[in-house]
Design a protein around this motif. Structure first.
Motif, mmCIF file in Angstrom:
data_model
loop_
_atom_site.group_PDB
_atom_site.id
_atom_site.type_symbol
_atom_site.label_atom_id
_atom_site.label_comp_id
_atom_site.label_asym_id
_atom_site.label_seq_id
_atom_site.Cartn_x
_atom_site.Cartn_y
_atom_site.Cartn_z
ATOM 1 N N TYR A 1 0.842 -1.207 0.000
ATOM 2 C CA TYR A 1 0.000 0.000 0.000
ATOM 3 C C TYR A 1 0.875 1.255 0.000
ATOM 4 O O TYR A 1 0.650 2.185 -0.790
ATOM 5 N N ARG B 1 0.850 4.192 -2.780
ATOM 6 C CA ARG B 1 0.571 5.585 -2.404
ATOM 7 C C ARG B 1 1.710 6.492 -2.861
ATOM 8 O O ARG B 1 1.480 7.600 -3.345
ATOM 9 N N HIS C 1 -12.462 -1.344 15.182
ATOM 10 C CA HIS C 1 -12.226 -0.096 14.435
ATOM 11 C C HIS C 1 -11.080 -0.395 13.473
ATOM 12 O O HIS C 1 -10.665 -1.551 13.369
HETATM 13 O O1 CP3 Z 1 -11.486 0.287 5.244
HETATM 14 C C1 CP3 Z 1 -10.845 0.443 4.189
HETATM 15 O O2 CP3 Z 1 -9.829 -0.219 3.905
HETATM 16 C C2 CP3 Z 1 -11.376 1.406 3.129
HETATM 17 C C3 CP3 Z 1 -10.788 2.678 3.104
HETATM 18 C C4 CP3 Z 1 -11.161 3.767 4.102
HETATM 19 C C5 CP3 Z 1 -10.291 4.847 4.357
HETATM 20 N N1 CP3 Z 1 -10.940 5.746 5.135
HETATM 21 C C6 CP3 Z 1 -8.942 4.993 3.813
HETATM 22 C C7 CP3 Z 1 -7.998 5.881 4.508
HETATM 23 C C8 CP3 Z 1 -12.330 3.996 4.823
HETATM 24 C C9 CP3 Z 1 -13.579 3.122 4.969
HETATM 25 C C10 CP3 Z 1 -12.179 5.257 5.464
HETATM 26 C C11 CP3 Z 1 -13.225 5.884 6.276
HETATM 27 C C12 CP3 Z 1 -12.888 7.054 7.079
HETATM 28 N N2 CP3 Z 1 -12.116 8.124 6.738
HETATM 29 C C13 CP3 Z 1 -13.447 7.328 8.348
HETATM 30 C C14 CP3 Z 1 -14.441 6.464 9.049
HETATM 31 C C15 CP3 Z 1 -13.859 5.218 9.571
HETATM 32 C C16 CP3 Z 1 -13.020 5.408 10.786
HETATM 33 O O3 CP3 Z 1 -11.826 5.085 10.699
HETATM 34 O O4 CP3 Z 1 -13.567 5.821 11.794
HETATM 35 C C17 CP3 Z 1 -12.922 8.556 8.791
HETATM 36 C C18 CP3 Z 1 -13.214 9.238 10.111
HETATM 37 C C19 CP3 Z 1 -12.101 9.058 7.763
HETATM 38 C C20 CP3 Z 1 -11.402 10.359 7.718
HETATM 39 C C21 CP3 Z 1 -9.960 10.185 7.669
HETATM 40 N N3 CP3 Z 1 -9.273 9.647 6.606
HETATM 41 C C22 CP3 Z 1 -9.011 10.500 8.675
HETATM 42 C C23 CP3 Z 1 -9.374 11.083 10.018
HETATM 43 C C24 CP3 Z 1 -7.772 10.184 8.160
HETATM 44 C C25 CP3 Z 1 -6.452 10.473 8.788
HETATM 45 C C26 CP3 Z 1 -6.227 9.653 9.994
HETATM 46 C C27 CP3 Z 1 -5.386 8.485 9.639
HETATM 47 O O5 CP3 Z 1 -5.774 7.346 9.926
HETATM 48 O O6 CP3 Z 1 -4.310 8.755 9.090
HETATM 49 C C28 CP3 Z 1 -7.949 9.597 6.886
HETATM 50 C C29 CP3 Z 1 -6.916 9.076 5.984
HETATM 51 C C30 CP3 Z 1 -7.085 7.688 5.465
HETATM 52 N N4 CP3 Z 1 -8.228 7.155 4.981
HETATM 53 C C31 CP3 Z 1 -6.044 6.741 5.307
HETATM 54 C C32 CP3 Z 1 -6.605 5.608 4.701
HETATM 55 C C33 CP3 Z 1 -5.908 4.341 4.269
HETATM 56 C C34 CP3 Z 1 -4.593 6.960 5.670
HETATM 57 C C35 CP3 Z 1 -4.019 7.961 4.719
HETATM 58 C C36 CP3 Z 1 -2.635 7.618 4.255
HETATM 59 O O7 CP3 Z 1 -2.459 6.624 3.519
HETATM 60 O O8 CP3 Z 1 -1.726 8.384 4.600
#
Ligand code: CP3
Length: 355
Positions: free
Chosen positions: A37, A41, A328
């Protein structure tokens, strides 16, 4: 022609139909804990560019399925694609999480918000869904998703992540009618978005209410659950001759599971702070349950992970209607072999609960 589904255990379990074992997938299964991954990315240039490139989004969606015996794929995207298409100026700063350049704070800000056309501004998501379905070739079903209106609203109003929800709670207590107008427009955008995902090929739909647990019980019903119910009522429930199950997940929502089941959804996600036996009693087997291994259990050595998997399976107990998952998202610093230990333990230990 779409290929027939070879493994429908996940869809069957969501409808509480018999399965020979407990199906599983992992929240955030395509993510930073996987070296492949991180490589994709890097190729895309950023997280948002990865989400917006259907070929690369498809590639990362399939990566965890090539490594592990999982029973579902989840669209690689983010809940914040919807506000992004509503022109609030979304950015992801490396290591800092989401930032919204133009937070929504006033009645005039709310008036300006469009309901995006899912096949217009969000076409890249629908193209990803279509491509993933093609590349899956019926191996497992594909989950589409969106954030709950309340959770998406918290990011839009706060301008990013938040601890105390200063701005949106200020609106909730000080200008509740404005907040309802905001939640209404997000709900309409989300319904169009989810229905387009189903039309494009999503075979189940999950609504992530990550911040519903920050509300009082009364406010949860009024500002989060009410809008999720509108989504349950409005989302397409049948496609390609099969039911499209809807899963609701409120993190920290263990005390509201019975109310959530009343929405008419098919299944509920449960985090690790609620015992599945209690959850099952609360919903009286009216809906399936998905969860709920503590994501931090994956820091333990493989033998202990297996013991913790056994505890979760035992807690749900005998019978159908359980989809194994984490409570989660998987943490970015979990060794991939530890996720493997969890997956293999579910395959080995779950058949004894069915039959
Ligand atoms: O589950 C999966 O594999 C599908 C992909 C998915 C992502 N985000 C990819 C992601 C899903 C279902 C989400 C949902 C999401 N995004 C939520 C709800 C689920 C939860 O975790 O509570 C929320 C609140 C978000 C918003 C969001 N996106 C935040 C707060 C962040 C940054 C925090 C973090 O974990 O870094 C993201 C980024 C994000 N979304 C990443 C991924 C793989 C990491 C980004 C990266 O690759 O740098």
């Amino acid at each position: 022609m779409t290929a027939p589904l070879q493994n429908d255990l996940f869809l069957r379990a969501l409808l509480r139909q018999p399965t020979p074992r407990t199906p599983l997938w992992m929240m955030r299964q395509a993510g930073r804990y996987l070296p492949e991954y991180r490589a994709t990315r890097a190729k895309a240039g950023s997280f948002l560019k990865l989400c917006m490139n259907p070929e690369l989004a498809c590639e990362v969606t399939l990566q965890p399925l090539d490594r592990y015996r999982l029973d579902a794929a989840i669209l690689f995207s983010d809940i914040l694609t919807v506000p992004h298409a509503m022109n609030v100026g979304l950015e992801f700063e490396a290591g800092e999480g989401p930032k919204i350049a133009r937070p929504v704070r006033t009645a005039a800000d709310i008036d300006k918000l469009p309901v995006p056309d899912p096949e217009g501004e969000l076409r890249y998501v629908m193209d990803a869904v279509r491509l993933i379905r093609r590349e899956l070739r019926g191996r497992v079903p594909l989950i589409g998703f969106a954030g709950s209106p309340w959770t998406v609203g918290t990011y839009m109003v706060e301008g990013g992540g938040s601890k105390n929800f200063q701005h949106i709670k200020g609106m909730l207590y000080g200008a509740p009618r404005e907040l309802h107008r905001l939640l209404d427009v997000i709900t309409r955008a989300t319904l169009a978005y989810l229905n387009a995902q189903v039309a494009a090929g999503a075979q189940a739909v999950m609504v992530f209410d990550t911040w519903g647990g920050a509300l009082t019980p009364a406010d949860y019903r009024e500002f989060s659950l009410r809008y999720m119910k509108r989504i349950v009522d409005g989302v397409t429930r049948e496609s390609e001759g099969r039911r499209v199950p809807v899963i609701l997940f409120t993190k920290g929502g263990g005390q509201w599971l019975a109310d959530m089941a009343d929405t008419g959804c098919d299944a509920l996600g449960v985090d690790w702070t609620t015992d599945l036996a209690d959850a099952r009693r609360a919903v009286q087997d009216r809906v399936a349950l998905q969860g709920n291994l503590d994501p931090s259990a994956l820091y333990a050595p493989p033998a202990e992970i297996r013991a913790q998997v056994a505890r979760v399976l035992e807690s749900y107990g005998k019978g159908h209607g359980h989809v194994f998952n984490l409570g989660h998202g998987i943490h970015p610093d979990v060794p991939p072999e530890h996720a493997l230990a969890m997956v293999e333990a579910v395959h080995e230990l779950s058949p004894q609960y069915h039959g």
